[in-house]
Design a protein around this motif. Structure first.
Motif, PDB file in Angstrom:
ATOM      1  N   ALA B 157      41.666  39.411  44.270  1.00 10.45           N
ATOM      2  CA  ALA B 157      40.408  40.166  44.342  1.00 10.45           C
ATOM      3  C   ALA B 157      39.967  40.413  45.786  1.00 10.45           C
ATOM      4  O   ALA B 157      39.030  41.167  46.019  1.00 10.45           O
ATOM      5  CB  ALA B 157      39.310  39.399  43.602  1.00 10.45           C
ATOM      6  N   CYS B 158      40.648  39.777  46.755  1.00 15.15           N
ATOM      7  CA  CYS B 158      40.156  39.785  48.135  1.00 15.15           C
ATOM      8  C   CYS B 158      40.664  40.995  48.925  1.00 15.15           C
ATOM      9  O   CYS B 158      41.868  41.200  49.058  1.00 15.15           O
ATOM     10  CB  CYS B 158      40.573  38.488  48.826  1.00 15.15           C
ATOM     11  SG  CYS B 158      40.065  38.407  50.543  1.00 15.15           S
ATOM     12  N   ASP B 159      39.716  41.766  49.463  1.00 14.69           N
ATOM     13  CA  ASP B 159      40.088  42.937  50.277  1.00 14.69           C
ATOM     14  C   ASP B 159      40.707  42.537  51.602  1.00 14.69           C
ATOM     15  O   ASP B 159      41.529  43.253  52.154  1.00 14.69           O
ATOM     16  CB  ASP B 159      38.859  43.806  50.549  1.00 14.69           C
ATOM     17  CG  ASP B 159      38.479  44.632  49.337  1.00 14.69           C
ATOM     18  OD1 ASP B 159      39.378  44.917  48.533  1.00 14.69           O
ATOM     19  OD2 ASP B 159      37.301  44.977  49.194  1.00 14.69           O
ATOM     20  N   ILE B 160      40.290  41.381  52.141  1.00  9.42           N
ATOM     21  CA  ILE B 160      40.835  40.947  53.437  1.00  9.42           C
ATOM     22  C   ILE B 160      42.318  40.601  53.283  1.00  9.42           C
ATOM     23  O   ILE B 160      43.125  40.883  54.167  1.00  9.42           O
ATOM     24  CB  ILE B 160      40.052  39.737  54.000  1.00  9.42           C
ATOM     25  CG1 ILE B 160      38.550  39.922  53.857  1.00  9.42           C
ATOM     26  CG2 ILE B 160      40.424  39.492  55.457  1.00  9.42           C
ATOM     27  CD1 ILE B 160      37.959  41.100  54.563  1.00  9.42           C
ATOM     28  N   VAL B 161      42.676  39.986  52.165  1.00 13.87           N
ATOM     29  CA  VAL B 161      44.093  39.694  51.897  1.00 13.87           C
ATOM     30  C   VAL B 161      44.873  41.009  51.861  1.00 13.87           C
ATOM     31  O   VAL B 161      45.979  41.112  52.384  1.00 13.87           O
ATOM     32  CB  VAL B 161      44.253  38.931  50.561  1.00 13.87           C
ATOM     33  CG1 VAL B 161      45.727  38.791  50.193  1.00 13.87           C
ATOM     34  CG2 VAL B 161      43.601  37.563  50.650  1.00 13.87           C
ATOM     35  N   ARG B 162      44.265  42.028  51.258  1.00 11.92           N
ATOM     36  CA  ARG B 162      44.926  43.333  51.145  1.00 11.92           C
ATOM     37  C   ARG B 162      45.156  43.945  52.531  1.00 11.92           C
ATOM     38  O   ARG B 162      46.195  44.540  52.789  1.00 11.92           O
ATOM     39  CB  ARG B 162      44.040  44.265  50.313  1.00 11.92           C
ATOM     40  CG  ARG B 162      44.708  45.535  49.854  1.00 11.92           C
ATOM     41  CD  ARG B 162      43.735  46.333  49.010  1.00 11.92           C
ATOM     42  NE  ARG B 162      43.172  45.509  47.945  1.00 11.92           N
ATOM     43  CZ  ARG B 162      43.526  45.603  46.670  1.00 11.92           C
ATOM     44  NH1 ARG B 162      44.409  46.496  46.303  1.00 11.92           N
ATOM     45  NH2 ARG B 162      42.995  44.822  45.761  1.00 11.92           N
TER      46      ARG B 162
END
Lengths: 118, 240
Positions: B157-162
């Motif tokens: 769910a994490c945008d930073i991981v993306r």
């Protein structure tokens, strides 16, 4: 860059943000108050000339902005582009120096030393 | 009495590249998304690959993307998430796809190791049981994050991981925070150095995608904020 340096940058950005929050409020409140009073730009400058307090305030504002903005821009660039490393760090430092220089020029003009840099 | 309706289920087939395959599955009362996937595998296509173990929300192995959101499929009722009579099931985002609905969890757990997410005993051979005083700030903070089942939903769910493939992610950082608050642990200097920086806690934008989707109602964002404070204190003390 090491975790220690990144942590220090984070602290610097948080601390400068706190200063900026205060400075922006004072700046905008003064601006609105002065304009509502019907003063022109020339009349406002007339009143700020020679004021060490306003010079100190705006220099603090400029220093905070010159610390805060480059750290944030560097983070944004690293997230949104593939730019990393020393060249980006250097560009951020140069951006900070540019902000400091332009800001100091404006602050000194408010004090009345604008002619020096004109 | 069985429900007469049919559910149209689109299921991801293939690896990193692939396509959605449609299946018709009978709708049942109290049916979970995992029930649907299992029904497809048992009755329609035995080659469908997916992962599960406990079926009761303990093991954290059945997480998938359901109608665009990461969810634990064994505890997700179809009635709650179906878009009318359609359901789209895909593998978790931000992780390599092994096949169909099974992702490779190795990068996710490798980051737990990188975040020094293992317990470092302060005392190798304690004479007696350690006393963990209840109600202290540290024990409350550790308790708040300790129920993580490692399902990878926050990571998906994490945008930073993306954006940043090196980012340790909410689960690994949450794990580190529970250990920072563990009075029996002695690994904090190394741990705080490991979680500081742009691949660690300082990359978090506090968007709370992790908190929104965590099936255990953990708030990794708060844990990460705790790590930011802890690294700041360590930096001031010259221990970072």
């Amino acid at each position: 860059m090491t975790g220690r340096t990144e942590t220090r940058l984070w602290i610097a950005q948080r601390a400068s943000a706190a200063v900026l929050a205060l400075c922006v409020i004072v700046h905008l409140a003064t601006l609105i108050y002065a304009v509502h009073g019907g003063l022109s730009a020339a009349e406002i400058l007339e009143r700020t000339r020679g004021s060490a307090a306003w010079l100190g305030f705006y220099l603090l504002f400029v220093v905070a902005a010159a610390i805060h903005a480059p750290i944030g821009v560097r983070t944004v660039l690293r997230e949104m582009t593939s730019w990393r490393g020393r060249s980006l760090d250097l560009a951020a430092v140069l951006f900070g120096l540019l902000l400091a220089m332009l800001g100091a020029r404006a602050a000194l003009a408010v004090f009345g030393w604008g002619a020096v840099f004109a | 009495m069985p429900d007469e309706r049919t559910l149209e289920v689109k299921v991801w087939r293939g690896g990193e590249s692939g396509r959605f395959q449609a299946f018709a599955v009978p709708r049942r009362a109290s049916q979970t998304v995992l029930d649907v996937v299992t029904w497809i595998q048992r009755h329609l296509d035995a080659t469908l690959s997916y992962r599960y173990a406990c079926r009761v929300g303990m093991c954290g192995s059945c997480a998938m993307t359901v109608n665009g959101k990461p969810r634990w499929t064994c505890r997700t009722h179809v009635d709650k998430v179906a878009d009318g009579d359609t359901l789209t099931v895909a593998p978790l985002a931000n992780l390599p796809v092994v096949k169909d609905l099974a992702t490779d969890m190795a990068p996710f757990f490798d980051k737990w190791a990188k975040a020094e997410g293992r317990f470092v005993p302060a005392d190798e051979r304690p004479a007696d049981f350690h006393t963990v005083p209840p109600g202290t700030r540290a024990s409350r903070a550790a308790n708040a994050g300790i129920e993580c089942i490692g399902c990878g939903i926050c990571y998906a769910a994490c945008d930073i991981v993306r954006w940043n493939r090196d980012y340790l992610g909410p689960a690994a950082l949450n794990r580190a925070w529970t250990l920072v608050n563990d009075v029996r642990d002695a690994g904090n200097d190394v741990r705080l150095a490991a979680v500081a920086g742009d691949a660690g806690c300082h990359a978090c934008h506090s968007q709370e995608g992790c908190r929104t989707h965590c099936p255990k109602q953990i708030n990794p964002t708060a844990s990460i904020a705790g790590l930011k404070r802890a690294t700041m204190v360590a930096a001031f003390k010259g221990r970072l």
